[in-house]
Scaffold this motif. Structure first.
Motif, mmCIF file in Angstrom:
data_model
loop_
_atom_site.group_PDB
_atom_site.id
_atom_site.type_symbol
_atom_site.label_atom_id
_atom_site.label_comp_id
_atom_site.label_asym_id
_atom_site.label_seq_id
_atom_site.Cartn_x
_atom_site.Cartn_y
_atom_site.Cartn_z
ATOM 1 N N GLN A 61 1.243 6.441 -7.097
ATOM 2 C CA GLN A 61 0.064 7.402 -7.331
ATOM 3 C C GLN A 61 0.820 8.705 -7.210
ATOM 4 N N SER A 62 1.479 9.044 -6.268
ATOM 5 C CA SER A 62 1.759 10.713 -6.111
ATOM 6 C C SER A 62 2.682 10.799 -7.258
ATOM 7 N N ALA A 63 3.695 9.986 -7.330
ATOM 8 C CA ALA A 63 4.823 10.102 -8.381
ATOM 9 C C ALA A 63 4.348 10.411 -9.731
ATOM 10 N N TYR A 64 3.325 9.414 -10.153
ATOM 11 C CA TYR A 64 2.761 9.605 -11.537
ATOM 12 C C TYR A 64 1.664 10.528 -11.663
ATOM 13 N N GLN A 70 0.766 -1.272 0.084
ATOM 14 C CA GLN A 70 -0.107 0.050 0.023
ATOM 15 C C GLN A 70 0.709 1.335 0.058
ATOM 16 N N ARG A 71 2.085 1.304 0.976
ATOM 17 C CA ARG A 71 2.865 2.373 0.883
ATOM 18 C C ARG A 71 3.439 2.542 -0.432
ATOM 19 N N PHE A 72 3.902 1.537 -1.343
ATOM 20 C CA PHE A 72 4.574 1.846 -2.511
ATOM 21 C C PHE A 72 3.279 2.245 -3.355
ATOM 22 N N TRP A 73 2.326 1.595 -3.236
ATOM 23 C CA TRP A 73 1.266 2.256 -4.514
ATOM 24 C C TRP A 73 0.728 3.478 -4.243
ATOM 25 N N ASP A 74 0.849 3.753 -3.044
ATOM 26 C CA ASP A 74 0.692 5.351 -2.686
ATOM 27 C C ASP A 74 1.768 6.264 -3.237
#
Ligand SMILES: Cc1cc2nc3c(=O)[nH]c(=O)nc-3n(C[C@H](O)[C@H](O)[C@H](O)COP(=O)(O)OP(=O)(O)OC[C@H]3O[C@@H](n4cnc5c(N)ncnc54)[C@H](O)[C@@H]3O)c2cc1C
Length: 418
Positions: A341-344, A334-338
């Motif tokens: 999302q922010s980075a892209y 979940q942390r990585f996915w967040d």
């Protein structure tokens, strides 16, 4: 006519590199590997959880990695490594939502440091001039002994890049190993510093072509067979224990031990090897990246450190990830996915994912650990060492592993006179 015989123990890149060089020199080679597949820490496999072939970790090499090029040419690896046309390194700082790209110019004269558009925002020319001190580290010095591990250039580029190269907290990293990498990349200009990524997989770029080439040359590769003991007689290895009857080592045979350092130290009591390691954690998300996603993006201020955009997946890499290896997998995903999302700047439900934790990904590239790396020769005249952890002069990298195999092969060839 074949000249001499060699047993290569371990089919990681070091072992495969030794096997290829030895076979090329006319030595009859047997490669014996404990795992069910070749590749060691550089391997690919089909992951049913996400329905894709993934690598155990995203592996970056540089266009200037000469041993990588030699190895791939020798074995006829024709899947090109992918990467940008220029040495552009985009970054995002998630805490400030700031983005920048370091653009190293192609040639050897580093005029990019004169250009504000190519430098890190907030840095001055003098910051880069100070980097000259990193080109000549001594054995016992750390990076922070050579330069101030503070300031904008440090936090925005040097710290994340050296952390990735050394897989070690950058300030504590060996100045000598850092200098070696810088001399072979930055100092040779943007062309040598081009980041290159195995595509579509590590197996396709490195391992399968090597296995195919070895088979075509009559070298044998046995999987699923573990070396359990080494019996010595004076200054030579007399027998190898594979768990059944010991196999006597003949006078015309040499052994290349290309196993991880912990295994080598168990097989050869008294051998000094690196004994501190760092983890690398990778995550793979089964979704195509946004069309404008760069092949590789440095991430600051998140849990993810680098994002890799593949056609069928987005992958995350975290180096020196010792603090993450025991973290619960769903929370980590979940942390990585967040972060993704922010980075892209995108918003989508989390797709299928997989996390690969390599607890002992590489030895810790500190001066103390570097001093524990042995050379290829051993106390035994028919036994030679290979592996990214031997004294290659480089941190634990694909380039170093391949070179170590070449070095061990040279020592064997000197011995058997091939
Ligand atoms: C997650 C991750 C990311 C990485 N990223 C990068 C990167 O971006 N760029 C880069 O250049 N490098 C990277 N590296 C480092 C790179 O993968 C290694 O330097 C390289 O693969 C090491 O190869 P090796 O042959 O020395 O060792 P290994 O790959 O460890 O090979 C040793 C082999 O010996 C076998 N073996 C062990 N015990 C026995 C036994 N008793 N008998 C027979 N066989 C045995 C093992 O199964 C293994 O196949 C990364 C590593 C990891 C883990």
């Amino acid at each position: 006519m074949k000249a001499g015989r060699a047993i290569v123990v371990g089919a990681g890149l070091a072992g495969l590199s030794a096997a290829v060089r030895l076979t090329e020199a006319g030595v009859t080679v047997r490669v014996i590997e404990a795992a069910a597949q070749a590749g060691g820490r550089c391997r690919s496999y089909h992951d049913p959880q996400i329905g894709l072939t993934i690598d155990n970790g995203n592996h970056l090499v540089l266009a200037g990695n000469d041993a990588v090029r030699r190895f791939r040419e020798r074995v006829g690896a024709d899947e090109p490594l992918s990467g940008p046309d220029h040495a552009d390194f985009p970054f995002v700082d998630l805490t400030r939502d700031e983005r920048w790209t370091v653009r190293i110019n192609d040639g050897t004269v580093p005029w990019w440091v004169l250009s504000r558009n190519r430098r890190v925002p907030g840095t001055e020319l003098r910051d880069y001039l100070a980097l000259g001190k990193l080109l000549s580290g001594h054995g016992e010095e750390t990076v922070s002994d050579r330069i101030h591990a503070t300031g904008t250039l440090w936090s925005r580029v040097l710290d994340p890049v050296l952390l990735a190269i050394l897989n070690t907290p950058a300030a504590k990293g060996s100045a000598k190993l850092t200098a070696a990498v810088m001399r072979e990349s930055l100092l040779r200009g943007g062309r040598a510093s081009l980041p290159r990524i195995a595509h579509p997989s590590l197996a396709a770029a490195f391992i399968d072509p090597a296995l195919g080439w070895l088979a075509s040359q009559g070298a044998s590769v046995t999987l699923g067979r573990r070396l359990r003991g080494i019996a010595v007689d004076g200054n030579r290895v007399a027998a190898l224990d594979w768990g059944q009857d010991p196999e006597a080592v003949q006078e015309d045979e040499a052994i290349v031990l290309a196993v991880p350092p912990t295994v080598a130290a168990t097989l050869l009591p008294g051998l000094t090897v690196p004994d501190a390691f760092h983890a690398i954690v990778n995550a793979h998300f089964a979704v195509a990246p946004p069309a404008d996603a760069p092949p590789m993006l440095g991430v600051l201020g998140g849990t993810a450190q680098w994002l890799f955009a593949f056609p069928d997946r987005i992958s995350v890499t975290v180096s020196a990830a010792d603090g993450l290896v025991d973290m619960e997998r769903d929370a980590l995903a979940q942390r990585f996915w967040d972060d993704i999302q922010s980075a892209y700047r995108s918003s989508a439900p989390m797709p299928r994912w997989q996390i690969v934790k390599e607890k002992r990904a590489t030895f810790s590239a500190t001066p103390e650990q570097d001093a524990r790396r042995p050379g290829a020769r051993t106390a035994f005249r028919n036994l030679f060492l290979a592996g990214d952890w031997t004294q290659t002069g480089l941190p634990a990298t694909i380039e170093g592993a391949i070179r170590s195999g070449e070095t061990a092969a040279r020592r064997v060839i000197e011995r058997v006179g091939a």
